[in-house]
Design a protein around this motif. Structure first.
Motif, short mmCIF file in Angstrom:
data_model
loop_
_atom_site.label_atom_id
_atom_site.label_comp_id
_atom_site.label_asym_id
_atom_site.label_seq_id
_atom_site.Cartn_x
_atom_site.Cartn_y
_atom_site.Cartn_z
N ASP A 175 0.79 -1.22 0.00
CA ASP A 175 0.00 0.00 0.00
C ASP A 175 0.83 1.28 0.00
O ASP A 175 0.27 2.37 -0.03
CB ASP A 175 -0.95 0.00 1.21
N SER A 176 2.13 1.15 0.04
CA SER A 176 2.99 2.33 0.01
C SER A 176 4.31 1.94 -0.61
O SER A 176 4.68 0.78 -0.57
CB SER A 176 3.21 2.86 1.43
N PRO A 177 5.00 2.83 -1.21
CA PRO A 177 4.70 4.24 -1.44
C PRO A 177 3.83 4.43 -2.67
O PRO A 177 3.55 3.48 -3.39
CB PRO A 177 6.09 4.83 -1.67
N ARG A 178 3.45 5.68 -2.92
CA ARG A 178 2.68 6.05 -4.12
C ARG A 178 3.23 7.38 -4.62
O ARG A 178 3.56 8.25 -3.82
CB ARG A 178 1.20 6.22 -3.78
N TRP A 179 3.32 7.49 -5.93
CA TRP A 179 3.79 8.73 -6.54
C TRP A 179 2.85 9.13 -7.66
O TRP A 179 2.51 8.30 -8.51
CB TRP A 179 5.18 8.57 -7.14
N GLN A 180 2.46 10.38 -7.69
CA GLN A 180 1.70 10.93 -8.81
C GLN A 180 2.74 11.53 -9.75
O GLN A 180 3.52 12.39 -9.34
CB GLN A 180 0.74 12.01 -8.30
N GLU A 181 2.78 11.08 -11.00
CA GLU A 181 3.81 11.53 -11.94
C GLU A 181 3.18 12.17 -13.17
O GLU A 181 2.16 11.70 -13.67
CB GLU A 181 4.67 10.34 -12.39
#
Length: 185
Positions: free
Chosen positions: A15-21
């Motif tokens: 569930d982690s990490p997350r990046w908006q690119e």
């Protein structure tokens, strides 16, 4: 933009990490870990790859992946194996447009990596983005060397590997393949 290593928590998990690119063409993707429940998204992703992209990714033809392969690709321990998917934000179900992963050796100091991007999403910087996050995770997890075995004719991978600082050498066991290698630590 923060460095990838700074964004990876000590206990990386599904569930982690997350990046908006934002990619070169201004399109957006969410980069997140591949989860156990991603069987359908992984299967559709592989089956949606062009025949050439499947050959490049698997060094052979995998048109319809077996349930065992899908299980292997989605049951990630995030200790020895790490996998990140690029998904389209805002859709009711996750659609994978790219995946990067590594699997470490038993000693845990080296890993083999792979990346695949749907044809319609190539030339936007997505492969580079996925691999930068994967390299950051490898660095955080104490990996010293990352490598991939690729077709000698896979020019897109050769360009990506060169841009990321990987060395390239002929595969001593198979003249049709090359080994891309990156010292991380």
């Amino acid at each position: 933009m923060q460095s990838t290593a700074a964004l990876i928590p000590a206990a990386m998990g599904p569930d982690s990490p997350r990046w908006q690119e934002v990619l070169r063409d201004r399109s957006q993707v969410l980069i997140r870990p591949v989860r156990k429940e991603d069987h359908a998204a992984e299967r559709i992703f592989i089956e949606t790859l062009s025949p050439q992209a499947r050959r490049d990714r698997f060094l052979g033809q995998v048109k319809h992946p077996s349930s065992a392969l899908i299980e292997q690709l989605t049951d990630i321990d995030y200790v020895h194996d790490v996998a990140f998917a690029a998904v389209l934000p805002g859709l009711p179900v996750d659609v994978f447009v790219g995946v990067a992963r590594y699997s470490s050796t038993v000693q845990g100091s080296e890993c083999e990596c792979a990346v695949a991007v749907l044809d319609d999403w190539q030339e936007r910087g997505l492969g580079t983005t996925l691999m930068r996050h994967l390299i950051g995770a490898a660095r955080t997890n104490g990996i010293n060397r990352m490598w991939s075995i690729d077709s000698a004719e896979n020019h897109a991978m050769a360009d990506l590997a060169a841009a990321l600082g990987f060395d390239r050498e002929a595969d001593p066991d198979d003249a049709s393949q090359v080994i891309h290698s990156l010292q991380i630590q």
